[in-house]
Write an enzyme that holds these catalytic residues in place. Structure first.
Site, PDB file in Angstrom:
ATOM      1  N   LYS A   8      -6.349 -55.966 -61.617  1.00 22.05           N
ATOM      2  CA  LYS A   8      -6.781 -54.719 -61.066  1.00 22.05           C
ATOM      3  C   LYS A   8      -8.078 -54.340 -61.462  1.00 22.05           C
ATOM      4  O   LYS A   8      -8.818 -54.717 -62.427  1.00 22.05           O
ATOM      5  CB  LYS A   8      -5.806 -53.588 -61.334  1.00 22.05           C
TER       6      LYS A   8
ATOM      7  N   ASP B  31     -32.333 -46.639 -63.326  1.00 21.19           N
ATOM      8  CA  ASP B  31     -32.681 -48.204 -63.229  1.00 21.19           C
ATOM      9  C   ASP B  31     -33.099 -48.843 -64.561  1.00 21.19           C
ATOM     10  O   ASP B  31     -33.351 -49.992 -64.521  1.00 21.19           O
ATOM     11  CB  ASP B  31     -33.502 -48.513 -61.896  1.00 21.19           C
TER      12      ASP B  31
ATOM     13  N   HIS C 132       7.028 -49.104 -67.179  1.00 18.30           N
ATOM     14  CA  HIS C 132       5.752 -48.775 -67.865  1.00 18.30           C
ATOM     15  C   HIS C 132       5.874 -48.119 -69.155  1.00 18.30           C
ATOM     16  O   HIS C 132       6.316 -47.005 -69.114  1.00 18.30           O
ATOM     17  CB  HIS C 132       4.585 -48.524 -66.979  1.00 18.30           C
TER      18      HIS C 132
ATOM     19  N   CYS D  85     -32.853 -43.674 -67.671  1.00 20.19           N
ATOM     20  CA  CYS D  85     -32.899 -43.501 -66.189  1.00 20.19           C
ATOM     21  C   CYS D  85     -31.932 -43.977 -65.169  1.00 20.19           C
ATOM     22  O   CYS D  85     -31.184 -44.939 -65.642  1.00 20.19           O
ATOM     23  CB  CYS D  85     -34.492 -44.037 -65.615  1.00 20.19           C
TER      24      CYS D  85
ATOM     25  N   ARG E 283       3.452 -58.184 -68.455  1.00 20.02           N
ATOM     26  CA  ARG E 283       2.171 -57.920 -67.705  1.00 20.02           C
ATOM     27  C   ARG E 283       1.094 -57.608 -68.641  1.00 20.02           C
ATOM     28  O   ARG E 283       0.862 -56.846 -69.254  1.00 20.02           O
ATOM     29  CB  ARG E 283       2.392 -56.659 -66.961  1.00 20.02           C
TER      30      ARG E 283
ATOM     31  N   TYR F  20     -37.701 -39.088 -68.856  1.00 22.66           N
ATOM     32  CA  TYR F  20     -37.703 -37.708 -68.379  1.00 22.66           C
ATOM     33  C   TYR F  20     -37.317 -36.655 -69.408  1.00 22.66           C
ATOM     34  O   TYR F  20     -36.750 -36.800 -70.175  1.00 22.66           O
ATOM     35  CB  TYR F  20     -36.387 -37.876 -67.453  1.00 22.66           C
TER      36      TYR F  20
ATOM     37  N   ARG G 254       4.920 -41.021 -64.143  1.00 23.55           N
ATOM     38  CA  ARG G 254       3.931 -41.192 -63.122  1.00 23.55           C
ATOM     39  C   ARG G 254       4.501 -41.634 -61.818  1.00 23.55           C
ATOM     40  O   ARG G 254       4.524 -40.701 -60.895  1.00 23.55           O
ATOM     41  CB  ARG G 254       2.994 -42.408 -63.548  1.00 23.55           C
TER      42      ARG G 254
HETATM   43  C1  PLP Z   1      -2.610 -51.682 -65.979  1.00 25.78           C
HETATM   44  C2  PLP Z   1      -1.270 -51.697 -66.135  1.00 25.78           C
HETATM   45  C3  PLP Z   1      -0.860 -52.889 -66.954  1.00 25.78           C
HETATM   46  C4  PLP Z   1      -1.880 -53.456 -67.836  1.00 25.78           C
HETATM   47  O1  PLP Z   1      -1.870 -52.767 -69.324  1.00 25.78           O
HETATM   48  P1  PLP Z   1      -2.663 -53.383 -70.399  1.00 25.78           P
HETATM   49  O2  PLP Z   1      -2.552 -52.352 -71.484  1.00 25.78           O
HETATM   50  O3  PLP Z   1      -4.171 -53.542 -69.790  1.00 25.78           O
HETATM   51  O4  PLP Z   1      -2.156 -54.751 -70.669  1.00 25.78           O
HETATM   52  C5  PLP Z   1       0.683 -53.069 -66.963  1.00 25.78           C
HETATM   53  N1  PLP Z   1       1.253 -52.426 -66.125  1.00 25.78           N
HETATM   54  C6  PLP Z   1       1.122 -51.508 -65.178  1.00 25.78           C
HETATM   55  C7  PLP Z   1       1.929 -50.824 -64.423  1.00 25.78           C
HETATM   56  C8  PLP Z   1      -0.442 -50.969 -65.458  1.00 25.78           C
HETATM   57  O5  PLP Z   1      -0.585 -50.062 -64.517  1.00 25.78           O
END
Ligand code: PLP
Length: 387
Positions: free
Chosen positions: A42, A316, A169, A314, A222, A268, A139
């Site tokens: 992602k 750039d 998660h 700045c 994951r 600046y 979430r």
């Molecule tokens: C982003 C995400 C991950 C990856 O998590 P890491 O800590 O980067 O390994 C896994 N599962 C879900 C649902 C996420 O949103």
């Protein structure tokens, strides 16, 4: 005249694909045979480049990709990525046929959403889905066995849906205190057991859990941050069972070097004043590149030495205080290694009082990414680039 240059500015990020492969191989050694790896790509692969990281992950043994939004999955399809892709976040019910057409797997967790999606779903296609369980992250996800069972039922009674997976998660897998993680794991196990039929893929672990909690591997993990060579948190760093290799580095070149007299000022607001006769160098990177103003004072590497950014950053450009005259064209490393010295992503994160995840993500698209494999610069098809 044929134009072969990849970009026309002296600021770039390098992504070392061998490091990404090494990190994946390290994690693979922790997984039981048959446990699948879902590579999380992602946010343009945490700023590293979605398709290049996806290709590398798939070559190194990942079998599935995950993104946050449907748009990101479609972008990968358009770049020729054919592997299965799971959208981890919510998609819009009206977009379900687009997902089906591109063979993109969706996350589902709401009855109302399903009722709506069924209206939009084409009859000639099937869409794969993973059911999300909220075991304590608060979430998205179904929270109770009742909710889970009705979502499961609604999916099973419609042949256009295929329940391929179920997942959750963790909120605290990157903390040394495992008590909340344990509660979530128990909750997830109970919920999965309440399903009528177990789907093919059951997954719960992000990088931190994959590295620390084999009991939470189920049959897929994951992998996000660790794939990029970054530790999920500083406190669990000592527990990481193999060395992570940071893949991302950021470089620029001195475009102007001049002598400032004592009392002369920089940038600046004229906030920096030379306290003696000084050498000041300018590099073409600024806050529009994600090198944000809060990084004023941060050190960067020039000829292996740490030198500070002086004056305001700045849009750039920004300025460095050099200890002596350094020629225009000299490489400046803002993140990465140079002659035995290193500025890590964790150093930048500490300065910004944030987490390492955020740092490569905020380096903007204006900064070209180049890729190295076996020490050579490569393009997406792994052809060696010549110029
Ligand atoms: C982003 C995400 C991950 C990856 O998590 P890491 O800590 O980067 O390994 C896994 N599962 C879900 C649902 C996420 O949103």
């Amino acid at each position: 005249m044929e134009d072969q240059a990849l970009f026309y500015r002296d600021t770039w990020a390098e992504v070392d694909l061998d490091s990404v492969a090494a990190n994946i191989n390290g994690l693979k050694t922790l997984l039981a045979k048959g446990t699948q790896m879902i590579a999380v790509v992602k946010a343009n692969a945490y700023g590293h480049g979605d398709a290049q990281i996806a290709e590398t992950a798939l070559e190194s043994g990942a079998s599935y990709l995950a993104v946050a939004f449907l748009d990101e999955a479609i972008a990968l399809r358009k770049k020729g990525i054919a592997a299965p892709i799971l959208v981890l976040g919510a998609s819009r019910a009206q977009d379900i046929s687009i997902a089906a057409k591109h063979e993109i797997t969706l996350t589902v967790f709401q009855e109302e959403w399903l009722l709506e999606a069924k209206k939009y779903m084409t009859n000639d296609l099937q869409v794969k889905v993973h059911i999300k369980i909220d075991s304590g992250m608060g979430r998205i996800g179904v929270k109770t066995p009742d909710e889970l069972q009705s979502v499961e039922q609604m999916l099973r009674e419609d042949g256009r849906f295929l329940i391929e997976g179920v997942f959750t998660h963790f909120a605290t897998a990157d903390e040394l205190d495992n008590s909340y993680y344990q509660r979530q794991l128990t909750q997830f196990n109970e919920m999965v057991h309440s399903m009528k039929e177990k789907p093919e893929l059951i997954h719960a672990s992000n990088s931190a859990a994959a590295l620390r909690h084999p009991e939470a591997h189920f049959n897929a993990v994951r992998m996000g941050i660790a794939m990029y060579g970054l530790t999920p948190s500083i406190e669990i760093e000592p527990e990481i069972p193999f060395p992570l290799k940071e893949a991302f580095s950021l470089h620029s070149k001195l475009i102007h070097v001049k002598r400032l007299r004592k009392g002369e000022k920089v940038s600046y607001g004229a906030t920096y004043e030379a306290t003696e006769d000084e050498w000041i160098g300018t590099i073409p990177i600024g806050y529009a590149d994600g090198w944000i103003r809060r990084l004023q004072g941060q050190e960067v590497l020039v000829e292996g030495m740490k030198v500070p950014i002086v004056g305001r950053i700045c849009m750039d450009q920004c300025m460095l205080k050099l200890p002596f005259h350094v020629p225009v064209g000299t490489v400046v490393t803002l993140i990465g290694k140079q002659k035995g010295n290193q500025i890590s992503i964790n150093d930048i994160a500490a300065r910004l009082q944030t987490i390492n995840y955020e740092v490569p993500c905020i380096i903007s698209n204006r900064v070209p990414r180049i890729y190295r494999k076996s020490g050579r610069m490569v393009d997406m098809k792994n052809s060696i680039l010549s110029y």
